[in-house]
Design a protein around this motif. Structure first.
Motif, PDB file in Angstrom:
ATOM      1  N   UNK A  24      -2.251   2.725   6.742  1.00  0.00           N
ATOM      2  CA  UNK A  24      -1.900   1.519   6.011  1.00  0.00           C
ATOM      3  C   UNK A  24      -1.778   0.326   6.944  1.00  0.00           C
ATOM      4  N   UNK A  65       1.505  -7.002   0.129  1.00  0.00           N
ATOM      5  CA  UNK A  65       1.586  -5.715   0.814  1.00  0.00           C
ATOM      6  C   UNK A  65       2.234  -4.642  -0.060  1.00  0.00           C
ATOM      7  N   UNK A  66       3.286  -5.049  -0.759  1.00  0.00           N
ATOM      8  CA  UNK A  66       4.002  -4.095  -1.609  1.00  0.00           C
ATOM      9  C   UNK A  66       3.051  -3.469  -2.632  1.00  0.00           C
ATOM     10  N   UNK A  67       2.240  -4.317  -3.246  1.00  0.00           N
ATOM     11  CA  UNK A  67       1.302  -3.818  -4.254  1.00  0.00           C
ATOM     12  C   UNK A  67       0.107  -3.134  -3.598  1.00  0.00           C
ATOM     13  N   UNK A  69      -0.138  -1.480  -0.837  1.00  0.00           N
ATOM     14  CA  UNK A  69       0.095  -0.141  -0.287  1.00  0.00           C
ATOM     15  C   UNK A  69       0.138   0.915  -1.378  1.00  0.00           C
ATOM     16  N   UNK A  70       0.388   0.460  -2.605  1.00  0.00           N
ATOM     17  CA  UNK A  70       0.379   1.410  -3.709  1.00  0.00           C
ATOM     18  C   UNK A  70      -0.986   1.492  -4.379  1.00  0.00           C
TER      19      UNK A  70
END
Lengths: 192, 403
Positions: A24, A65-67, A69-70
């Protein structure tokens, strides 16, 4: 019983997480490299504030980034544009409120202008852009700098296509008026 | 292309060249991500993941060559002052609560995104007012919070406005009679809420007493009231509203001009309640004739009655909750219904009150998950979309995200 098996699944998942984390980090660095310069420029055009642009883009990337990485972000560029536009809108709103309050305290309304006056002095068009309300400015910048379609602009701003049409039309009309009549009252930088 | 469009395009292109990202930008992104990570998953996971990540970030050769021709633009292991935890990578589905307003019966606190208390306000013991609801106005930031707080003392309710002033929080009672909860109320008054309209231009709460159920709204422009007849304040009598005790949960957008106010019951079964509220051309809120809080059935499930809900899932012109909190035979569960098949996530039994139920419950959707709690026990847990569950670190009876 159900909860125990759930916990087991979590522990197995975390092992995969550790392996994936390294991948990631490297991948997101590439994402950052590919998009950060455009993002900073967009933020600057939306706010006329170079220093604030980095703050906006930093927050926007953190949200992306939060979205990302998912695996929820298919088009990073589009998602980032939206995040930058939202952050810029928040900053402009706060600046508007601060200047309005400052204007009230001084007994005039000069504080309501959504501009960075130093930057706005540079040319008339840039200056006129600074006189637009935040939403009109966003729509105009996305249409004429990012070259987004009305539908794409609507998607970024989270509004209807009709609203984009209206905002752009009003923004251009307002700019036309300002550029046709660059009086000392209508544009900053002149004598008041 | 008109002349003004040509000039505009040229000017924007020209001005865009004025600015370049500085080498500190990546460090700033890294710092913000790391701060958010302090909220996530259990400690052994974080520690182990951090070790694995450190091995990556200290090896520049592993960074992508595609980072760009200019060294200054290339992301790397930059040591930035203030990066307390260093870069920490997240687990999939980790929760990013962001800044929060949290409250117990008398204490209100603003928490930064990493959970650090920034400012606090404690209701004085005099008067023995207790907090029954908090709601942060949309558009607030951690530095500039506006929130509505409902308090009660001796059966009387007060609406108060919480604001940030520098490092302090202020809490002022709204004295204007038209904006006060419980005006002209009958005996046995219970008020729930408040909730903000999605755009933050109005505030609403629900009043239930022996004379019936009413939805109250007040417009908001820098403070309570707008001064305009259409939007200043309104009271809507909800005929045939459910008689049971309801908890107003949120006010969500459906499509332009159409909204839903949602509520849950403390006693009913597999359902929650929705009231359609539309905006007229003059900005006033409007209900259809005979509109009331209609029961909405939860998807068939053995998970038990609905005690809280949060978030939205849009499907055309329909909006449904992204999260339902239920209490079944196996204990409390949070059902995440945002994607595909609804996924039940078991919650700890400690969340239940002495009566074995999760009443009164509250829930707030946050980045990557949900925070759900029990007002009676002032306990809460953070639930990730990926299924991770952890205890909220502090006592909390009310919570509202700052965003």
């Amino acid at each position: 019983m159900a909860r125990r098996s759930h916990t087991m699944r979590l522990q197995e998942g975390t092992v995969l997480t550790i392996v994936r984390a390294a991948v990631d980090e490297r991948s997101f660095a590439a994402v950052f490299s590919a998009h950060h310069r455009d993002a900073v420029r967009l933020a600057y055009l939306l706010t006329s504030d170079a220093a604030q642009s980095e703050d906006i883009v930093g927050e926007a990337f953190a949200k992306v980034y939060v979205r990302w990485k998912r695996g929820e972000v298919r088009d990073v560029g589009a998602y980032l544009r939206r995040a930058v536009a939202n952050e810029a809108n928040s900053k402009l709103r706060r600046r508007y409120l601060e200047r309005r309050e400052a204007g009230r305290q001084r007994g005039d309304e000069r504080g309501v202008r959504l501009i960075d006056e130093q930057a706005a002095d540079r040319d008339e068009v840039w200056s006129a852009l600074g006189h637009l309300p935040a939403r009109q400015r966003q729509a105009v910048v996305l249409r004429y700098y990012e070259d987004l379609s009305e539908a794409e602009t609507a998607e970024v701003l989270g509004v209807s296509v009709g609203t984009v049409k209206s905002q752009v039309s009003r923004g251009l009309a307002r700019m036309h008026t300002l550029l046709e009549q660059p009086t000392s009252e209508s544009l900053p930088g002149g004598e008041r | 292309m008109t002349p003004i469009e040509d000039r505009l395009r040229a000017s924007l292109r020209d001005r865009a060249q004025d600015v370049e990202a500085t080498p500190h930008l990546w460090a700033e992104v890294d710092r913000r991500v790391a701060r958010r990570r302090r909220w996530t998953v259990s400690s052994w996971v974080a520690a182990t993941a951090a070790a694995a990540i450190a091995a990556v970030v200290v090896a520049p050769a592993l960074l992508p060559d595609a980072a760009g021709p200019e060294i200054a633009d290339r992301p790397g292991p930059v040591e930035e002052p203030g990066t307390e935890d260093g870069p920490v990578l997240p687990a999939p589905g980790a929760v990013e609560p962001g800044p929060l307003l949290v409250a117990t019966d008398r204490l209100l606190r603003v928490l930064d995104a990493d959970g650090t208390p920034l400012r606090a306000f404690e209701l004085p013991e005099e008067g023995e007012s207790t907090i029954t609801g908090v709601s942060v106005r949309p558009g607030s930031t951690v530095a500039e919070v506006t929130a509505a707080v409902l308090t009660t003392a001796e059966g009387m309710y007060d609406l108060r406005v919480l604001r940030s002033e520098g490092e302090e929080l202020t809490l002022q009672v709204v004295d204007e009679p038209s904006y006060r909860p419980g005006q002209d109320a009958g005996a046995g008054l219970v008020v729930s809420g408040p909730v903000w309209a999605p755009d933050g231009t109005s505030l609403a709460w629900l009043e239930q007493d022996e004379s019936g159920t009413r939805l109250r709204t007040i417009g908001w422009e820098d403070g309570p009231g707008t001064g305009l007849p259409a939007t200043d304040h309104a009271t809507f009598a909800l005929e045939e509203a459910p008689p049971e005790r309801l908890d107003l949960t949120d006010w969500v957008a459906v499509e332009p001009g159409r909204t839903l106010i949602r509520a849950t019951s403390r006693t009913a079964g597999d359902r929650w309640f929705e009231l359609a509220v539309t905006r007229t051309a003059d900005g006033a809120w409007s209900l259809a004739p005979g509109a009331t809080l209609d029961p909405v059935g939860a998807p068939p499930s053995d998970d038990g009655p609905v005690r809280a809900l949060a978030g939205t899932v849009e499907d055309g012109a329909t909006v449904t909750p992204a999260w339902l909190v239920r209490v079944g035979d196996e204990g409390p569960v949070a059902v995440w219904a945002a994607t595909g098949e609804p996924r039940p996530i078991a919650l700890p039994g400690a969340l239940l009150g002495p009566d074995g139920d999760l009443v009164p419950a509250w829930a707030a959707e946050v980045e990557g998950g949900l925070i759900v709690g029990n007002r009676r026990t002032a306990s809460a847990v953070v639930v990730g979309e990926g299924g991770d569950v952890r205890e909220f670190p502090d006592p909390v009876a009310h919570l509202s995200p700052i965003r």
